[in-house]
Design an enzyme around this catalytic site. Structure first.
Site, PDB file in Angstrom:
ATOM      1  N   GLY A 122       3.821 -39.282  37.216  1.00 38.59           N
ATOM      2  CA  GLY A 122       3.986 -38.854  38.605  1.00 38.59           C
ATOM      3  C   GLY A 122       4.356 -37.399  38.799  1.00 38.59           C
ATOM      4  O   GLY A 122       4.844 -37.031  39.878  1.00 38.59           O
ATOM      5  N   LYS A 123       4.131 -36.556  37.807  1.00 35.10           N
ATOM      6  CA  LYS A 123       4.524 -35.142  37.949  1.00 35.10           C
ATOM      7  C   LYS A 123       3.690 -34.447  39.017  1.00 35.10           C
ATOM      8  O   LYS A 123       4.222 -33.765  39.896  1.00 35.10           O
ATOM      9  CB  LYS A 123       4.364 -34.437  36.590  1.00 35.10           C
ATOM     10  N   THR A 124       2.365 -34.606  38.939  1.00 32.88           N
ATOM     11  CA  THR A 124       1.496 -33.932  39.907  1.00 32.88           C
ATOM     12  C   THR A 124       1.691 -34.490  41.308  1.00 32.88           C
ATOM     13  O   THR A 124       1.750 -33.734  42.292  1.00 32.88           O
ATOM     14  CB  THR A 124       0.024 -34.073  39.476  1.00 32.88           C
ATOM     15  N   SER A 169      14.839 -38.860  13.179  1.00 30.23           N
ATOM     16  CA  SER A 169      15.429 -40.063  13.766  1.00 30.23           C
ATOM     17  C   SER A 169      15.030 -41.349  13.060  1.00 30.23           C
ATOM     18  O   SER A 169      15.505 -42.422  13.438  1.00 30.23           O
ATOM     19  CB  SER A 169      15.052 -40.154  15.244  1.00 30.23           C
ATOM     20  N   GLY A 203       7.305 -34.305  31.213  1.00 25.91           N
ATOM     21  CA  GLY A 203       7.249 -35.714  30.868  1.00 25.91           C
ATOM     22  C   GLY A 203       5.866 -36.140  30.438  1.00 25.91           C
ATOM     23  O   GLY A 203       4.905 -35.362  30.495  1.00 25.91           O
ATOM     24  N   PRO A 204       5.718 -37.400  30.014  1.00 24.21           N
ATOM     25  CA  PRO A 204       4.413 -37.900  29.556  1.00 24.21           C
ATOM     26  C   PRO A 204       3.398 -37.944  30.688  1.00 24.21           C
ATOM     27  O   PRO A 204       3.750 -37.865  31.877  1.00 24.21           O
ATOM     28  CB  PRO A 204       4.748 -39.316  29.048  1.00 24.21           C
ATOM     29  N   GLY A 260       0.857 -39.400  33.379  1.00 22.15           N
ATOM     30  CA  GLY A 260       0.845 -40.587  34.213  1.00 22.15           C
ATOM     31  C   GLY A 260       2.182 -40.986  34.781  1.00 22.15           C
ATOM     32  O   GLY A 260       2.314 -42.092  35.321  1.00 22.15           O
ATOM     33  N   LYS A 279      12.211 -44.306  23.918  1.00 20.10           N
ATOM     34  CA  LYS A 279      12.141 -45.170  22.734  1.00 20.10           C
ATOM     35  C   LYS A 279      12.450 -46.623  23.095  1.00 20.10           C
ATOM     36  O   LYS A 279      11.769 -47.547  22.625  1.00 20.10           O
ATOM     37  CB  LYS A 279      13.111 -44.666  21.673  1.00 20.10           C
TER      38      LYS A 279
END
Length: 810
Positions: free
Chosen positions: A362-364, A679, A357-358, A360, A722
């Site tokens: 919350g992955k870490t 798209s 994901g992008p 910031g 989007k």
């Protein structure tokens, strides 16, 4: 070249000499075995008739005329003896150089006509200088090289009056290679022959100096070793130990009591033997000592234990995830499943979760929460900056800059062999490093291989099978398929506005207060201020910029608390003075509709964004210009949209040949940012219809969808990101493909409540929702384009049909 009168008349026999080079004014003994040389000797009459000893320029195969040097040595046969094996030993006296010509082997042996080489004129002073330099080098060489007799300089000094004789004598006395003597023989210019001699003497002197220096070092090392052995004996008698021996005994005792596997214990014993032989304070001793200590510090048996499989423990784990993370319901559900399997089965069959994901989002922190939930140590390894395999799995002990890889460094820091290991930003590995790093990662993440993972620096296997590996990435495209096959991808979507507000209230604001040393009353944000920060200062999928803005307010509150001894309460009206002007997009927040300007929706690894599309129409010759750093797929989308629009011209009341008489310019702003993908198809078609019919496009509408040649709207990816980007930009209506309807149903209620989502199957439906049309009560409809030839009758029919058509689409 002139022929001397004292040279023998006729052709002379030639000996092709391979073992040595006979120099003028020297005596050489040769053992001749080759057929052509033996025939030359057998046919040579007894007496004073000379021979010519000629070096070979090509030593491969049989001697042939073309392989002989063109300069040889005229020789007198002093003695020859037939040996039992059929070869002959001959003693030759070199007389002078001769030039060979017309060489042949018609009689079975080599024969040639000979003549004296041309005699040049020389500067006697320069020749003397060269001879003196050669004498100096020869004297130095005798001092450095024990192979030479001390009489050599004296013998050479007797011949310094004749430079050519001096060079020939030196060449015969020095230990030169066959090739170097050949160079001296074939050089007829005396000055150049002396230069070659000086070059060869200089190389031998340099080689002798290096040899002598090495011998001195070896002798010094032997001397030190002998003294060290004597010192050890003396210290043993006195009951004392030297530094190295004390270190060896200390390390050996630690190795004996450490819970090392067999391979590691054997490797330590071998290195301790080398350490005992090393010099105290040497680089080798330090290198071995560091390696052994590294091995001893690794947690070979230390582990942490997961919570038991009871329901209460699992509930606590899930509750911990809810407390540390707001939103991300799908992610927390999948992580909870992963943890539940580990509770019941004791493992997750080597599952490697990849948080995608992008930045910031919350992955870490989610990876850290998994470690906290399991009660395990957490190891964070940033693999994105790895340029090669050595940074990940170490560099060999014998290489410069040797050291353990990042993985084993993290294991050593954790102090246990079963931590949660996060491989962060996997997609950022340098392109040149993928070929090596991917093989190491495949071994690390494969449960069948990582049981015996070998770090190149340590050189012994370490069991990683009890580690839990998690991976994060922003983009899945750079990851090789073989590696991606071992990952279970869990997408992290962008946060909604309500989620950002909840995160700010529950996590970011308390964290900012704590970092700045503030109490809750020292920094207070009104609900309106917090909403304004989210909407006007943080156009991002995650919350990093939101955290920065709240941290900035905390710092200002700290300054006010120190200066004026009271805190800071922030209202919406104060934000511009505290944080500066809002970061509004002037295109998205335009006050009115515009012709040819459409808001598309894009999706990248950094989240969703608005993709403005602008089209201008000019008189011309049917050319289409595309600008804005767009890729090949997007160019194909433009061509598809143009083809569909061309087929709709008659229905719009326009001439079919209209596009042949105008030029179109499509621009995709932010030209420095590459753009690609299919798209934007309906947005491009809408922009083209708008500019051709002179109809404005609603500025509060954004759209996404791929189109076919027949105008069908095809599904797209990244719909959640989007639509969140559309919300952040202040868009009220979003047009999306009807084939994405199931994904729309899964969207958070907040998105569906705040954004009017229109599902379309065909481009014509999108035109109805986006183009401004005449509504009941309106004074006039938008004017038709006034470019290109137009059929009056067709135009009248189009104007008559227009009101009905607009009502249906509206």
């Amino acid at each position: 070249m002139t022929t001397s009168s004292d040279l023998p008349a006729g052709r002379l026999r030639c000996l092709a000499v391979r073992s040595t080079v006979v120099m003028p004014r020297s005596v050489a003994t040769l053992d001749l075995q080759r057929r052509e040389n033996l025939l030359a000797l057998d046919s040579h009459p007894e007496g004073d008739e000379p021979l010519v000893a000629v070096p070979l320029i090509d030593l491969e195969g049989e001697a042939a005329p073309h392989k002989l040097a063109r300069i040889g040595t005229l020789c007198r046969v002093l003695d020859r003896t037939r040996l039992p094996d059929g070869s002959q030993r001959v003693v030759l006296q070199g007389l002078r150089r001769v030039v060979l010509s017309a060489v042949d082997a018609e009689q079975g042996y080599l024969a040639a006509s000979v003549a004296d080489p041309a005699v040049g004129s020389y500067d006697d002073r320069q020749l003397r200088e060269r001879v003196e330099r050669a004498m100096q080098l020869a004297t130095e060489l005798v001092r450095l090289d024990s192979r030479y007799s001390s009489e050599l300089p004296r013998v050479l000094a007797l011949n310094t009056s004749a430079a050519g004789h001096f060079a020939d004598l030196a060449a015969s006395r020095l230990h030169l290679s066959y090739a170097d003597r050949t160079r001296l023989l074939v050089e007829t210019d005396v000055a150049q022959r002396l230069d070659i001699l000086i070059e060869l003497l200089g190389a031998d002197v340099t080689r002798g100096e290096l040899t002598q220096a090495l011998q001195s070092k070896v002798q010094e090392r032997v001397r030190r070793g002998f003294l060290r052995e004597q010192l050890q004996v003396i210290q043993g008698e006195l009951g004392e130990l030297d530094g190295i021996e004390a270190q060896v005994r200390d390390l050996a005792e630690r190795v004996e009591h450490a819970p090392l596997p067999v391979a590691a214990r054997r490797a330590c014993s071998r290195e301790l033997v080398h350490l005992r032989r090393a010099s105290s304070g040497s680089e080798e001793a330090a290198r071995i000592r560091n390696w052994v200590e590294w091995l001893l510090e690794l947690p070979w048996t230390e582990v942490t234990h997961d919570p038991t499989a009871g329901g209460d423990d699992y509930t606590k784990v899930v509750t911990a995830l809810d407390l540390t993370h707001t939103g991300l319901d799908d992610v927390k559900e999948r992580v909870s499943e992963f943890l539940a399997v580990r509770h019941l089965a004791g493992s997750a069959r080597g599952t490697v979760l990849c948080f995608l994901g992008p930045s910031g989002t919350g992955k870490t922190s989610m990876a850290r929460a998994v470690a906290d939930a399991l009660g395990r140590r957490f190891v964070h390894i940033h693999v994105g900056s790895c340029a090669d395999e050595g940074e990940l799995r170490g560099r060999h002990l014998s290489h410069a800059g040797a050291g353990a890889g990042r993985l084993m460094q993290g294991i050593a820091r954790a102090g246990v062999r079963n931590p949660v290991v996060l491989l962060d930003e996997l997609d950022k590995i340098h392109t040149r490093g993928w070929s090596q790093a991917s093989s190491a990662l495949l071994e690390i993440l494969d449960p069948e291989q990582n049981r015996e993972f070998v770090d190149h620096y340590l050189g012994v296997p370490f069991d990683l099978s009890e580690c839990i590996f998690l991976v994060t990435a922003n983009d899945i495209e750079p990851i090789p398929d073989a590696l991606l096959d071992r990952l279970e991808v869990i997408p992290f979507g962008s946060y909604t506005e309500s989620e950002k507000l909840a995160i700010a209230r529950e996590h970011l604001l308390p964290r900012a207060r704590l970092a700045a040393g503030l109490s809750p009353k020292d920094l207070q944000l009104s609900p309106g201020a917090l909403v304004a920060i989210v909407r006007s200062y943080t156009a991002e999928p995650g919350v990093r910029q939101l955290q920065r803005n709240i941290d900035a307010l905390a710092r200002k509150a700290a300054v006010q608390r120190v200066r004026e001894e009271h805190g800071l309460r922030v209202d919406k009206q104060q934000l511009s003075g505290l944080l500066g002007p809002a970061n509004l997009d002037p295109f998205v927040h335009a006050a009115e509709p515009r012709i040819g300007v459409v808001a598309g929706l894009a999706w990248t690894s950094a989240g969703g964004s608005i993709l403005p599309i602008e089209t201008l129409l000019m008189k011309g010759a049917g050319r289409t210009t595309l600008t804005g750093s767009i890729g090949e797929v997007m160019r194909e989308s433009v061509q598809t949209a143009l083809s569909w629009v061309r087929m709709q011209l008659p229905r719009l009341g326009l001439e079919p040949e209209l596009l042949e008489s105008i030029d179109l310019h499509l621009h995709f702003p932010a030209g420095g940012t590459p753009k690609d993908g299919p798209s934007a198809g309906i947005a491009i078609a809408t922009s083209l219809i708008s500019v051709l019919t002179r109809t404005a496009v609603r500025h509060d509408v954004a759209m996404t969808g791929e189109i076919s040649l027949h105008g069908a709207v095809l599904p797209v990816g990244g719909l959640r990101e989007k639509l969140l980007a559309a919300l952040r930009a202040g868009v009220k209506t979003a047009i999306v493909p009807a084939r994405n309807s199931e994904e729309v149903l899964r969207l958070p209620r907040e998105i569906r409540r705040r954004l009017e989502i229109k599902l379309v199957d065909h481009v014509s439906e999108a035109l109805g929702w986006s183009l401004l049309t005449r509504r009941p009560g309106a004074d006039a409809a938008p004017a038709a384009p006034a470019v290109g030839p137009r059929n009056p009758k067709r135009a009248a029919r189009a104007e008559a049909r227009a009101p009905r058509r607009r009502r249906r689409s509206g």
